[in-house]
Design an enzyme around this catalytic site. Structure first.
Site, mmCIF file in Angstrom:
data_model
loop_
_atom_site.group_PDB
_atom_site.id
_atom_site.type_symbol
_atom_site.label_atom_id
_atom_site.label_comp_id
_atom_site.label_asym_id
_atom_site.label_seq_id
_atom_site.Cartn_x
_atom_site.Cartn_y
_atom_site.Cartn_z
ATOM 1 N N ASP A 1 0.881 -1.162 0.000
ATOM 2 C CA ASP A 1 0.000 0.000 0.000
ATOM 3 C C ASP A 1 0.926 1.221 0.000
ATOM 4 O O ASP A 1 2.123 1.106 0.259
ATOM 5 C CB ASP A 1 -0.915 -0.018 1.232
HETATM 6 C C1 GLC Z 1 -4.365 4.379 0.015
HETATM 7 C C2 GLC Z 1 -5.261 3.170 0.098
HETATM 8 C C3 GLC Z 1 -5.142 2.264 -1.085
HETATM 9 C C4 GLC Z 1 -4.917 3.101 -2.335
HETATM 10 C C5 GLC Z 1 -3.549 3.701 -2.209
HETATM 11 C C6 GLC Z 1 -3.237 4.619 -3.384
HETATM 12 O O1 GLC Z 1 -3.761 4.629 1.245
HETATM 13 O O2 GLC Z 1 -5.131 2.394 1.304
HETATM 14 O O3 GLC Z 1 -6.345 1.508 -1.170
HETATM 15 O O4 GLC Z 1 -5.008 2.297 -3.491
HETATM 16 O O5 GLC Z 1 -3.368 4.394 -0.992
HETATM 17 O O6 GLC Z 1 -4.063 5.736 -3.347
#
Ligand code: GLC
Length: 752
Positions: A225
């Site tokens: 993430d």
């Molecule tokens: C965020 C979310 C994830 C998302 C990523 C990019 O923190 O947890 O689901 O795809 O960052 O935005």
């Protein structure tokens, strides 16, 4: 791209550079070897493309209903269409991978990101994710199934440790991932921010290698993430392929890990190969498209219409009659609550205005009623004046983004007081009230039940929501949505109450497998609206349930058919739900679990036979001491109905399995447990007879509670001859197969 050739030509530094993004939304390119830069972006409800992370310039794209809503359609074909639409728009913006869908669990209605996850039920989540992924990837765009795993709250999501038992982990939280990998094979998976049982998900070899690679045979890319990589080297050694976002400031750590042998060339090449495969897939499928935005908007409207759930409809106040005067109340009519907050938030290409859509059917009068979560006497008076004397009133209320969003959890399940106040105030001047709820997850409705004749759960319905709700209110569309999560009467009835979201960096999943309806149903706790509940403007009858066989081997398929008849006067769609109850299991199980569903469209008076197929996964459950799933032989009840609480037909079938899951009885089990177990009953009866302990003996009850191994010590303590007791102990605790024969010999010898 010839992956093998590229790999053999890459320097170690280049290989390491590929294990992190080039930018926040792109992977690394290697120009000299023609490895192109590919782009990724959110999200599960459509393309949120903000070039260069300039979120003020998010490109317009079709805003779909949220995942909770998509799941409430129970229509996998339609959700596949939604995925296809999102993929085409990814091509339009030259995006190679769409960062979704999310399939985390919904153990508490308070979780701020519930809107972005499908369901409390892992089967429904898995089926919806597979449909969406197949829709997207069928168009040559990758997906990123997230967040692996147990990322079920927003509170302290970066540091929280989710303590979850193995049954809940495998049966509830990993199950949607396992199904989607098997049925749709997402090009990538996103590891979660949180820890699972003490290990950060992004660097847990148990999660990323033992389970994901070895057990699920997953062959795609695992990316972190955003900002979720904790120990760069450990992550890549333990199964992470790609650190996002890029660029990484920690490549040197990896170079050092390689140089000091911590990171082997085999591991490095495996990670690099996975990343190159993803780049190749995206590159090979890169194509120009022309987007039919109107067609996409119509699909968004259709998904929204099929997702809305008619929770109640007293005196059939709905559908409204065209031309009946209508008061339309609520700030959400103007400040549309069509999507959730956070990374999935996008710029809708075309937003249906509710008043415009309603005015097609009748004349409307509008009043704000509240602003976000607040109201005033003036606003209430104005709303009452608008509502007075109209044939009907529709009031839009729900959660505001301030209380429900990615990044934080809700403090309670209640609707904003101002919204409750408004409904009850209007009820003083007009009894014909229909409430439309915009929320991402369950809310308490008991505070407005007395003042409403009908309630529609409209979720956060995307750009087509205005059209959808207008057509449902006036009967142009017959509602067919079913709740993808239970609406409990109050938060205190939810099994996580008092534990969610945990304290500091620990959240404990005390409810184990009893999540959602698995809890309320098993514990017979009344719900406000059940999982799978949803009314229609017509009625359906279930009859004539049939089975391909009433007795199967667990490796055989079981075909179940049921006749569904539309007994009303208008066309409608019914979601036929099939649940399975294990009549007798070695370990405790939820009373019943969703194992199949089918949505069928019927004109008035029509009957169709719905056919559903059950495989082994309909009967199995996870056995911790075997560390695998198993089916136990025995009776299972198949229950088919219109909701988890509205079962219409059921039958018992027999399933045969050779698998034995019982832990062999041993000396630590008690005399009573040996008596109750078939395998050991005769032995313990014989032993008790020999040592003359029967129901009349004053110590009988005490002895029943003793571990078998203690019986012999107690006998010696009461002066029984040691040699004799030792003989008995060896007979009972020795080779089980000869115990009874030896005890009989001892007994004969005593008689002689
Ligand atoms: C965020 C979310 C994830 C998302 C990523 C990019 O923190 O947890 O689901 O795809 O960052 O935005």
């Amino acid at each position: 791209m010839d992956i093998k050739n590229i790999l053999s030509n890459l320097t170690v530094e280049e290989k390491i550079s590929l294990l992190a993004g080039k930018t926040a939304w792109s992977l690394m390119d290697i120009e000299r070897l023609n490895v192109p830069e590919i782009f990724v972006t959110d999200g599960p409800h459509g393309v949120r493309w903000s070039p260069g992370s300039n979120f003020s310039e998010t490109k317009p794209a079709t805003s779909l209903p949220i995942e909770s809503a998509m799941a409430s359609t129970f229509n996998t074909e339609l959700i596949k269409e939604a995925g296809k639409l999102a993929a085409i728009e990814c091509h339009h913006y030259d995006i190679g991978v769409l960062l979704g869908p999310g399939v985390n669990g919904k153990r508490s209605p308070l979780a701020g990101r519930n809107f972005e996850y499908y369901s409390e039920d892992p089967f429904l989540s898995g089926k919806m994710a597979s449909a969406f992924i197949n829709g997207v990837q069928g168009q040559g765009i990758g997906t990123c199934l997230k967040h692996f795993a147990v990322n079920d709250q927003e509170t302290r999501r970066i540091t929280i440790n989710a303590e979850v038992d193995q049954r809940a982990l495998h049966e509830i939280y990993l199950a949607p991932f396992k199904m989607a990998i098997k049925e749709a094979n997402p090009w990538s998976i996103m590891s979660a921010y949180n820890k699972v049982n003490g290990e950060h998900a992004c660097q847990s070899a148990n999660l990323l290698i033992d389970i994901l690679r070895d057990e699920y045979k997953y062959n795609g890319v695992v990316m972190s993430d955003w900002g979720g990589t904790i120990d760069k080297s450990l992550s890549h050694i333990n199964g992470l392929d790609l650190e996002m976002p890029g660029p990484s400031g920690r490549n040197v750590e990896l170079v050092n890990a390689y140089k000091n042998g911590k990171l082997s060339i085999e591991t490095l090449d495996t990670r690099v190969t996975n990343v190159l495969n993803l780049i190749k897939k995206a590159e090979d499928n890169r194509r120009d498209v022309s987007v039919d935005w109107n067609q996409h908007h119509r699909i968004a409207q259709e998904v929204a219409a099929e997702s809305m759930v008619l929770l109640k409809n007293e005196e059939n106040i709905l559908p409204f009659k065209k031309g009946d005067t209508l008061a339309v109340i609520g700030d959400f009519v103007k400040e549309l609550r069509f999507q959730g907050g956070g990374s999935s938030k996008m710029n809708p290409m075309k937003l249906d205005e509710i008043l415009d859509e309603l005015s097609i059917f009748t004349e409307t009068s509008y009043a704000t009623g509240y602003t976000k979560g607040k109201t005033s006497n003036d606003l209430l008076e104005e709303a009452k004046n608008v509502a007075k004397g109209k044939d009907n009133v529709v009031i839009f209320i729900g959660t505001t983004e301030e209380i429900e969003s990615e990044g934080y959890d809700r403090q309670d399940m209640k609707l904003p007081n101002a919204h409750i106040q408004l409904v009850n105030a209007i009820y003083e001047v007009n009894k014909n009230i229909v409430v439309v709820i915009n929320s991402g997850s369950a809310v308490e409705t008991r505070q407005i039940e007395k003042s409403t004749s009908a309630i529609i759960q409209a979720w956060l319905p995307g750009e087509g929501g205005g059209n959808a709700i207008a057509r449902i209110l006036f009967g142009d569309v017959n509602p067919s949505g079913k709740l993808s999560e239970t609406f409990p009467i109050c938060l205190e009835n939810n099994p996580t109450y008092g534990f969610f979201p945990g304290f500091k960096d620990l959240t404990t999943y005390n409810e184990s497998i009893f999540v959602g309806y698995r809890y309320y149903d098993t514990k017979k706790i009344k719900t406000q609206y059940a999982f799978g509940h949803g009314l229609s403007y017509t009625n359906f009858e279930y009859s004539n349930i049939n089975f391909s066989s009433k007795e199967i081997d667990c490796n055989q398929k079981l075909v179940v058919s049921v006749d569904i008849t539309n007994t009303g006067s208008v066309e409608g769609k019914e979601v036929v739900q099939l649940y399975v109850h294990d009549c007798e299991s070695y370990l405790v199980r939820p009373y019943k679990e969703l194992k199949s569903f089918s949505k069928v469209s019927l004109i008035a008076g029509e009957t169709k036979t719905v056919v559903m197929e059950l495989g082994k996964d309909a009967f199995e459950y996870f056995i911790p001491h075997l560390n695998r799933f198993s089916v136990e032989s025995g009776d299972f009840k198949v229950l088919v109905g219109s909701s988890s609480e509205d079962i219409r037909v059921e039958e018992i079938i027999k399933v045969h399995s050779n698998d034995v899951v019982a832990i062999p009885m041993d000396e630590n089990d008690t005399v009573l447990e040996w008596l109750r177990e078939k395998e050991t009953n005769k032995i313990i009866v014989k032993l008790l007879k020999i040592i003359n302990i029967n129901e009349d003996h004053p110590l009988y009850a005490i002895v029943l509670g003793l571990p078998v191994k203690r019986v012999f010590a107690v006998m010696k303590m009461f002066g029984a001859p040691e040699a004799f007791i030792n003989q008995l102990e060896m007979a009972v605790l020795g080779d089980r197969n000869s115990s009874l024969m030896i005890l009989r010999k001892i007994e004969e010898a005593m008689i002689k």
